[in-house]
Each structure stands twice: as C-alpha cells, then as structure tokens.
Design an enzyme around this catalytic site. Sequence first.
Site, mmCIF file in Angstrom:
data_model
loop_
_atom_site.group_PDB
_atom_site.id
_atom_site.type_symbol
_atom_site.label_atom_id
_atom_site.label_comp_id
_atom_site.label_asym_id
_atom_site.label_seq_id
_atom_site.Cartn_x
_atom_site.Cartn_y
_atom_site.Cartn_z
ATOM 1 N N GLU A 1 -4.564 -0.214 -23.451
ATOM 2 C CA GLU A 1 -5.574 0.093 -24.416
ATOM 3 C C GLU A 1 -6.567 0.953 -24.154
ATOM 4 O O GLU A 1 -7.461 0.890 -24.797
ATOM 5 C CB GLU A 1 -6.071 -1.275 -25.150
ATOM 6 C CG GLU A 1 -6.441 -1.361 -26.639
ATOM 7 C CD GLU A 1 -5.085 -0.623 -27.454
ATOM 8 O OE1 GLU A 1 -3.917 -1.406 -27.230
ATOM 9 O OE2 GLU A 1 -5.133 0.255 -28.011
ATOM 10 N N THR B 1 2.688 4.847 -25.996
ATOM 11 C CA THR B 1 2.761 5.573 -24.681
ATOM 12 C C THR B 1 4.188 6.070 -24.065
ATOM 13 O O THR B 1 5.353 5.333 -24.633
ATOM 14 C CB THR B 1 2.136 4.603 -23.697
ATOM 15 O OG1 THR B 1 0.885 4.124 -23.771
ATOM 16 C CG2 THR B 1 2.298 4.958 -22.266
HETATM 17 C C1 LIG Z 1 -5.322 -9.182 -28.624
HETATM 18 C C2 LIG Z 1 -4.846 -8.534 -27.689
HETATM 19 C C3 LIG Z 1 -3.807 -7.843 -27.138
HETATM 20 C C4 LIG Z 1 -3.357 -6.919 -26.183
HETATM 21 C C5 LIG Z 1 -2.166 -6.386 -26.204
HETATM 22 C C6 LIG Z 1 -2.241 -4.675 -25.979
HETATM 23 C C7 LIG Z 1 -0.914 -4.027 -25.239
HETATM 24 C C8 LIG Z 1 -1.533 -2.644 -25.238
HETATM 25 C C9 LIG Z 1 -1.244 -1.647 -26.006
HETATM 26 C C10 LIG Z 1 -1.635 -0.168 -25.602
HETATM 27 O O1 LIG Z 1 -2.085 0.077 -24.192
HETATM 28 S S1 LIG Z 1 -1.530 0.904 -26.804
HETATM 29 C C11 LIG Z 1 -1.862 2.309 -26.175
HETATM 30 C C12 LIG Z 1 -3.389 2.658 -25.849
HETATM 31 N N1 LIG Z 1 -3.490 3.954 -25.329
HETATM 32 C C13 LIG Z 1 -4.909 4.179 -25.442
HETATM 33 O O2 LIG Z 1 -5.811 3.690 -25.861
HETATM 34 C C14 LIG Z 1 -4.741 5.835 -25.167
HETATM 35 C C15 LIG Z 1 -6.155 6.319 -24.782
HETATM 36 N N2 LIG Z 1 -6.215 7.511 -24.881
HETATM 37 C C16 LIG Z 1 -7.070 8.013 -26.212
HETATM 38 O O3 LIG Z 1 -7.486 7.551 -27.006
HETATM 39 C C17 LIG Z 1 -7.142 9.788 -26.314
HETATM 40 O O4 LIG Z 1 -6.097 10.347 -25.844
HETATM 41 C C18 LIG Z 1 -8.606 10.433 -25.897
HETATM 42 C C19 LIG Z 1 -8.836 9.595 -24.583
HETATM 43 C C20 LIG Z 1 -9.715 9.943 -26.920
HETATM 44 C C21 LIG Z 1 -8.490 11.636 -25.580
HETATM 45 O O5 LIG Z 1 -7.786 12.142 -27.027
HETATM 46 P P1 LIG Z 1 -8.153 13.651 -27.097
HETATM 47 O O6 LIG Z 1 -8.060 14.618 -26.125
HETATM 48 O O7 LIG Z 1 -7.516 13.944 -28.484
HETATM 49 O O8 LIG Z 1 -9.625 13.405 -27.232
HETATM 50 P P2 LIG Z 1 -10.956 14.471 -27.439
HETATM 51 O O9 LIG Z 1 -10.700 15.664 -27.223
HETATM 52 O O10 LIG Z 1 -11.901 14.023 -26.336
HETATM 53 O O11 LIG Z 1 -11.667 14.254 -28.757
HETATM 54 C C22 LIG Z 1 -11.924 12.930 -28.971
HETATM 55 C C23 LIG Z 1 -12.376 12.855 -30.375
HETATM 56 O O12 LIG Z 1 -11.545 11.749 -30.855
HETATM 57 C C24 LIG Z 1 -12.333 10.794 -31.298
HETATM 58 N N3 LIG Z 1 -11.613 9.694 -31.078
HETATM 59 C C25 LIG Z 1 -10.739 9.501 -29.897
HETATM 60 N N4 LIG Z 1 -10.335 8.131 -29.955
HETATM 61 C C26 LIG Z 1 -10.743 7.769 -31.231
HETATM 62 C C27 LIG Z 1 -10.495 6.175 -31.707
HETATM 63 N N5 LIG Z 1 -9.679 5.446 -31.236
HETATM 64 N N6 LIG Z 1 -11.090 6.160 -32.919
HETATM 65 C C28 LIG Z 1 -11.637 6.961 -33.572
HETATM 66 N N7 LIG Z 1 -11.953 8.357 -33.080
HETATM 67 C C29 LIG Z 1 -11.786 8.691 -31.790
HETATM 68 C C30 LIG Z 1 -13.548 11.051 -30.254
HETATM 69 O O13 LIG Z 1 -14.768 10.329 -31.127
HETATM 70 C C31 LIG Z 1 -13.965 12.369 -30.530
HETATM 71 O O14 LIG Z 1 -14.404 12.875 -31.413
HETATM 72 P P3 LIG Z 1 -15.357 14.121 -31.582
HETATM 73 O O15 LIG Z 1 -16.297 13.990 -30.428
HETATM 74 O O16 LIG Z 1 -14.448 15.425 -31.422
HETATM 75 O O17 LIG Z 1 -15.866 13.998 -33.195
HETATM 76 C C1 LIG Z 2 0.558 -4.319 -19.094
HETATM 77 C C2 LIG Z 2 0.428 -2.950 -19.853
HETATM 78 C C3 LIG Z 2 0.596 -3.270 -21.043
HETATM 79 C C4 LIG Z 2 0.819 -2.092 -21.860
HETATM 80 N N1 LIG Z 2 1.227 -2.090 -23.286
HETATM 81 C C5 LIG Z 2 1.342 -1.163 -23.896
HETATM 82 C C6 LIG Z 2 1.956 -1.073 -25.471
HETATM 83 O O1 LIG Z 2 2.293 -2.190 -26.111
HETATM 84 N N2 LIG Z 2 2.104 0.085 -26.143
HETATM 85 C C7 LIG Z 2 1.776 1.375 -25.428
HETATM 86 O O2 LIG Z 2 1.923 2.224 -26.195
HETATM 87 N N3 LIG Z 2 1.238 1.228 -24.241
HETATM 88 C C8 LIG Z 2 1.108 0.225 -23.584
HETATM 89 N N4 LIG Z 2 0.694 0.402 -22.188
HETATM 90 C C9 LIG Z 2 0.362 1.675 -21.717
HETATM 91 C C10 LIG Z 2 -1.023 1.987 -21.500
HETATM 92 O O3 LIG Z 2 -1.757 2.022 -23.013
HETATM 93 C C11 LIG Z 2 -1.288 3.071 -20.643
HETATM 94 O O4 LIG Z 2 -0.846 2.850 -19.533
HETATM 95 C C12 LIG Z 2 -2.743 3.624 -20.413
HETATM 96 O O5 LIG Z 2 -3.181 4.189 -21.686
HETATM 97 C C13 LIG Z 2 -2.893 4.621 -19.485
HETATM 98 O O6 LIG Z 2 -2.433 5.787 -19.814
HETATM 99 P P1 LIG Z 2 -1.579 6.215 -18.191
HETATM 100 O O7 LIG Z 2 -0.709 5.145 -17.960
HETATM 101 O O8 LIG Z 2 -0.761 7.563 -18.687
HETATM 102 O O9 LIG Z 2 -2.651 6.678 -17.388
HETATM 103 P P2 LIG Z 2 -2.940 7.796 -16.995
HETATM 104 O O10 LIG Z 2 -3.864 8.477 -17.962
HETATM 105 O O11 LIG Z 2 -1.912 8.976 -16.274
HETATM 106 O O12 LIG Z 2 -4.200 7.506 -15.814
HETATM 107 C C14 LIG Z 2 -3.943 7.875 -14.422
HETATM 108 C C15 LIG Z 2 -5.209 8.033 -13.597
HETATM 109 O O13 LIG Z 2 -5.665 9.388 -14.518
HETATM 110 C C16 LIG Z 2 -7.042 9.438 -14.732
HETATM 111 N N5 LIG Z 2 -7.170 10.252 -16.008
HETATM 112 C C17 LIG Z 2 -6.286 10.301 -16.863
HETATM 113 N N6 LIG Z 2 -6.969 11.368 -18.067
HETATM 114 C C18 LIG Z 2 -7.831 11.619 -17.567
HETATM 115 C C19 LIG Z 2 -9.271 12.413 -17.925
HETATM 116 N N7 LIG Z 2 -9.295 12.801 -19.406
HETATM 117 N N8 LIG Z 2 -10.447 12.179 -17.411
HETATM 118 C C20 LIG Z 2 -10.543 11.814 -16.364
HETATM 119 N N9 LIG Z 2 -9.532 11.006 -15.647
HETATM 120 C C21 LIG Z 2 -8.251 10.942 -16.310
HETATM 121 C C22 LIG Z 2 -7.331 7.864 -15.222
HETATM 122 O O14 LIG Z 2 -8.532 7.799 -15.179
HETATM 123 C C23 LIG Z 2 -6.243 7.071 -14.039
HETATM 124 O O15 LIG Z 2 -7.389 7.079 -12.857
HETATM 125 C C24 LIG Z 2 0.463 -0.802 -21.479
HETATM 126 C C25 LIG Z 2 0.382 -0.695 -19.994
HETATM 127 C C26 LIG Z 2 0.119 -1.982 -19.010
HETATM 128 C C27 LIG Z 2 -0.238 -1.799 -17.813
#
Ligand SMILES: CCCCCCC/C=C/C(=O)SCCNC(=O)CCNC(=O)[C@H](O)C(C)(C)COP(=O)(O)OP(=O)(O)OC[C@H]1O[C@@H](n2cnc3c(N)ncnc32)[C@H](O)[C@@H]1OP(=O)(O)O
Ligand SMILES: Cc1cc2nc3c(=O)[nH]c(=O)nc-3n(C[C@H](O)[C@H](O)[C@H](O)COP(=O)(O)OP(=O)(O)OC[C@H]3O[C@@H](n4cnc5c(N)ncnc54)[C@H](O)[C@@H]3O)c2cc1C
Length: 585
Positions: A347, A64
């Site tokens: 996530e 992120t």
């Molecule tokens: C034990 C617990 C520990 C907890 C600690 C955790 C701390 C936190 C860590 C984090 O937060 S890490 C950061 C997490 N961030 C995210 O999860 C980001 C979310 N966003 C996305 O995944 C993508 O941006 C999106 C929402 C999928 C959109 O991406 P994009 O615009 O490229 O997608 P689309 O155009 O919609 O196409 C989607 C396409 O891709 C396939 N796909 C999407 N995600 C996955 C995946 N994870 N694995 C496999 N495939 C994936 C999806 O199936 C679509 O396929 P098609 O339909 O095109 O065939």
């Molecule tokens: C406690 C905590 C721990 C974290 N740890 C990590 C980490 O270890 N590593 C890491 O990489 N990240 C980490 N993150 C970041 C986290 O993964 C992101 O905050 C999360 O993926 C959401 O993305 P964003 O913040 O850009 O929210 P945004 O996507 O900007 O969301 C804002 C609003 O926009 C809407 N929105 C966005 N896109 C769309 C769409 N395509 N369609 C409809 N609505 C949409 C959402 O639904 C939401 O209501 C952490 C976050 C938190 C709060």
Amino acid sequence: MNAVLKLLHHIQVHFNFRVLAGDIGFNVHTVFLNCINELGTDEQIAKWVPLAQNYNIIGTYAQTELGHGTYLRGLETTATFDMSTQEFLINTPKISAMKWWPGDLGRSATHALVLAQLYIKGKNYGMHPFLVQIRSLHDHSPLPGITVGDIGPKMGFAHVDNGYLFLRNIRIPLQNMLSRYSQVLPDGRYVKRGSEKINYFSMILVRVNMIGEVVVGTLTKACMIAIRYSVVRRQSEFKPGAAEAKILDYQTQQGKLLPQLATVYAFHFLCPYLLDYYNLVHHEIKSGNFKSLPELHALTAGMKALVTEYSTAGVEVCRRACGGHGYSMLSGLPSLYSYVLAACTYEGENTVLYLQTARYLVKCLAMGQSGQSLPQSVAYLTSALSRRCQARDKSDFLKTEIYLDAFEHRACRLIRGAASKVQALVHSGLEQYEAWNSTSVELLEASMAHCQYIIVKVFVDTVEKLNSDPGIHISLKRLCHLFALHWIRTNAGSFLHNEYISGNQLDMVTEIYLDLLLLLRKEAVVLVDAFDYTDEQLNSALGSYDGQVYQRLFEWAQKAPENHQVNSAYEKHMKPLFHSALSKL
Ligand SMILES: CCCCCCC/C=C/C(=O)SCCNC(=O)CCNC(=O)[C@H](O)C(C)(C)COP(=O)(O)OP(=O)(O)OC[C@H]1O[C@@H](n2cnc3c(N)ncnc32)[C@H](O)[C@@H]1OP(=O)(O)O
Ligand SMILES: Cc1cc2nc3c(=O)[nH]c(=O)nc-3n(C[C@H](O)[C@H](O)[C@H](O)COP(=O)(O)OP(=O)(O)OC[C@H]3O[C@@H](n4cnc5c(N)ncnc54)[C@H](O)[C@@H]3O)c2cc1C
C-alpha cells in the site's frame, strides 16, 4: 437504510478482523469492494457490490506489476478502447507488465480490478481501474487468455495467496471501467471529473483502514504479550538475597516496553482522527469538491509510513524483551513481526510515501510564505518559531504546551530547512528534480517530524477532550507525556539543534521520563488488558490471561508435529553410529 446496512457491515467486518486477529483471508477482496464503492458509478456499485459482499464473486486489486509497484505512471498493462465493439482490450504486453503480488489472486479471486493505462485512439490517459473476470464461476478455471497462479513462498502472510496474472487481449465491455470520476463515451471521448489523481484515491482508504485494522492491533497484541510475560517471568536477583525479580521491575525492561504501550495508545487515538478526516473529504469529493484531496493524501501517506514503521520496530522490541521464549513461534511474537513488517511495503513503500508528504509540505510552505491561507494540518508552517524551549524545571515537561511547542518548532525548522536547500540548489543551477533528490534524505526527516508533531497533538487533544474517570485520565496523561518525551529522547539531536532544547533541559526530560516509567509500571498490566484481546486472539503461550506460561509452553511444544513423527534421521544415520559405540562403552 443503505447507510445503516453499510455501517453494520463495516462494524461486522471490523469485529471479524478483531476476533480472527486480522488473519482472515480476503483482505484484498475488501480492497476490491471498497474501490468499487469509491470509484464506481451508482450502476456499477448496484451490480457488483452485492455480489462481492455475499462472496458470490471474490475480487482482488491488481495494480502492482513485476516491473512496477511504486511508479504508477510506469505501469505497463494496457486497456485499449475498441470503439467498433464498445469494449476494452486488456493486455499484458511484456513480462515486466505481469501483475505480481495482488492478494487473494493466486488461488481465490474470480474477478480483478486491473489497474491499466487507458488508451483511446493511441493516446494514453493514465491509470484507470477495469473490472475483469479471471476465473470461471462454474469450475474456477482460468478463463481463456488468462494465466494466473500463486507467487510462491513469502517472508510472512502465508495465509494470503498473493498471485500473478498475465492477460492476453482480454475483451471487457465499456461498462467495466469504474467511471464515477472518469468515463469513456461510446464515441471515444474521455470525460474526467475532479483531480488528475482521483484513480489513486482508493489507496487512501486502504492506508487509513490498514492502520486501524492491521497495524495498531498487531503492536497492541505484542505489548499485551510482552507486558503480561514481564510480570510472570522472574529472572536474577534484584535485591541481594531476596527472591528473583519480575523482569518488569528492571528499569531497562520498563524502558523497552512502556514507551511501546504509550505508542499503542497514541496510534489508537490517531485512527478515528484519520478516519473522520477521510470520511469528511470523501463526502466533499462525492459532491464534486476536490480541494482537500491533496491534504488528505499527504496526511494519510505520511501516517501510514510512520505508524507501520514504529509499529514494526515496536513489535520487535516486545519480542526481544521476552528473551529466548520471544524467539519461539509459540510466543506468537515472530508471527506478529513478519505480519506487520509487510505493511511497511504494501500500500505504498514507506520512503515513497514520506516523500509524498514532504512534497505537499514544501508546496504548502511556499503557499504560506506567499501569504495564502493554509489547510488545518499544516497551518503551523507559517507560525513564528519560539527561539527556545521555555521549560525551567523537569515538571514543566509534564505541560503539554511545552513539548508540543518542541515538536512544532522541530517540524517547522526541518521543513523550512529542506525547502530552502532545494531552492538554493535550484538557484545554484541544478534542475528541480536533481535538487529534490539531493535533499530527499532531509525531506524525509522533515516529513517524519511533521507526522510526529501531528500524532502527539492528536494524543494531547484526545486526552484533554476525554471526560473519563479521573484515575483513567491521569493514566492517559502519563502515557501521553511518556510517548512525547520518549520521542524527544530518541530524536534528541533534532531537538538540541540551534539550542532550542539545551543539554540541561534534555537531562530534565530524562529525569521526568524515568519518573513516568516508575509510575506507569504499576498500571502497565491494567493498561494493556484494557484492549481486551482474548487468549485465542493473542494466540501466545506467553501472553495468556492466566499467566501459566511454562505449562502452556510445554503443553504446546508437546503438540508440535516434530514430537509425533518417526525420527527418520535416527533410523538411517544415527542408529548405526550409536550402535558401533556400544561395544566401546
Ligand atoms: C485493511 C487492510 C488490508 C490490507 C491489504 C492491502 C494489500 C496491499 C495492496 C497494495 O499494495 S495495492 C498497491 C499499492 N501501491 C501503491 O501504493 C503505489 C504507491 N505509489 C504511488 O502512489 C505513486 O506512484 C506516487 C508515489 C504518488 C508517485 O506517482 P507519480 O509519479 O504520479 O506522482 P508524482 O509525480 O509525485 O505526483 C504526485 C501527485 O499525485 C498526487 N497523488 C499521489 N498519490 C495520490 C493519492 N493516492 N491520492 C490523491 N492524490 C495523489 C499527489 O498529491 C501529487 O499531486 P501534485 O503535488 O502534483 O498536486
Ligand atoms: C505482502 C504484500 C502484499 C501486497 N499486496 C498487493 C496487492 O494486493 N495489490 C497490489 O497491487 N500490490 C500489492 N503489493 C505490492 C506492493 O504494493 C508493492 O510492493 C509496493 O507498492 C512497493 O513497490 P515495489 O515493490 O515496486 O518497490 P520499489 O518501489 O521498487 O521499492 C524498492 C526501493 O526503491 C525505493 N524507491 C522507489 N521509488 C522511489 C522514489 N521515487 N524515490 C525514492 N526511493 C524510491 C523504495 O524506497 C525502496 O527502497 C503487495 C506487496 C506485499 C509485500
């Protein structure tokens, strides 16, 4: 032997989580380690995993950025291949590209998996994981070109140092891009194996793990605290003239807490189902078969969204069910709430993940309608819909086939309805993306309905397969019935739609639901104690096993720092005011 050690390590980490109430630091170090295991080559695993497992290095997962968390194709950190030196230049081109939020980054991590857009000869190959050292192993100082720190106070997660990271053209060797499925050759050629989105794969395991290791445990503890407290707390006259009643004897208190208890069991049984499926697909992928990856992504994305949402809401129901003492930090409930609430965002923000599941469901529906066979979790999409719920009497709603049919019918109807609206809007002249956006509220509801159907089905199947003691079996069946009927009651509109369930049948649902509350009231404490969290793990003055709530509240309050500090406000401001009144009293 390696598999056995891995399993033992996983079990040890799992129980560490449980013993330390999930509040251990370095959650993201585990994410870092798992990502190397999933996306790294055997050589990269051999080099980095032992170091991480022994905490000789601390890692973070830096994906992120300030400007992007959801839209991964919009990430701005770059990794440019320099063929002359066989290195990647990792760079933060602008402030919005600064990594922001990664856990364990602010003060702990020595290394980061930096997710960056890979550029080779000017062409962007999308997001890839790069292993970058960010702090010295000698004195923990940031390495040259690295600016790193903590992002400051948050709503919760105080025990995690979420950080920021600015990288100024950091050079790393070619071997530091995790290359099991995508590789840059020394001559600059790019080789990709399997799915376009394989570099998103590690997020799937985190979503599965967080449900089991963070989210469900939090709701479980909240239920344990609130239900134990509700058989200790007496309030108000239940029977005129009699002693005050235990608050769990009020039907409304049962209506708050027992559906949450049933939800704990439902989500508890969902975890192995998801993990088993993840392991199956991961095994297939490692042998080059990527066919089930879309289904796994869709299933885990939707489940992460739904379980975190319902668990967060459930913890708040438990907190409020404890009245004023639920507002005390000494109850442990506010901390549980702010802890689980974050899981709705990290996530993968829940809305975005629900829509990912909807995208898959709409695709599968089209496949099914064109006669193609469908993956197991969505095979029902092409089933013939029964027109009406077959229940004739309230006891019929204790038949699992009756309420499973209701959930299947509803999910099918909502998915088919949303898909045909998208199609109709496109036919009316809207672009596909416009039609999709104009239907996304309904698509999200369809996605939720699908996930709810799967969860109820897993609960039913699990209980049916359990060869447990008959007494336990009847309790689990009652919990399963209550769980399903609670969801029917709280989503009644979508079941009443086109008279699938009649108003009269909904009244039957309510009647049998209230009967179940009464039956489960008797077993509530035993059913919640079964999860066996110790007092230390609960960390709650309301939920301790011995029920000495008031003594503990008073004892713990007396230990509060506020009761051991000089009252400076008195000395400086209140004392003169009070003394000026002395002569008048
Ligand atoms: C034990 C617990 C520990 C907890 C600690 C955790 C701390 C936190 C860590 C984090 O937060 S890490 C950061 C997490 N961030 C995210 O999860 C980001 C979310 N966003 C996305 O995944 C993508 O941006 C999106 C929402 C999928 C959109 O991406 P994009 O615009 O490229 O997608 P689309 O155009 O919609 O196409 C989607 C396409 O891709 C396939 N796909 C999407 N995600 C996955 C995946 N994870 N694995 C496999 N495939 C994936 C999806 O199936 C679509 O396929 P098609 O339909 O095109 O065939
Ligand atoms: C406690 C905590 C721990 C974290 N740890 C990590 C980490 O270890 N590593 C890491 O990489 N990240 C980490 N993150 C970041 C986290 O993964 C992101 O905050 C999360 O993926 C959401 O993305 P964003 O913040 O850009 O929210 P945004 O996507 O900007 O969301 C804002 C609003 O926009 C809407 N929105 C966005 N896109 C769309 C769409 N395509 N369609 C409809 N609505 C949409 C959402 O639904 C939401 O209501 C952490 C976050 C938190 C709060």
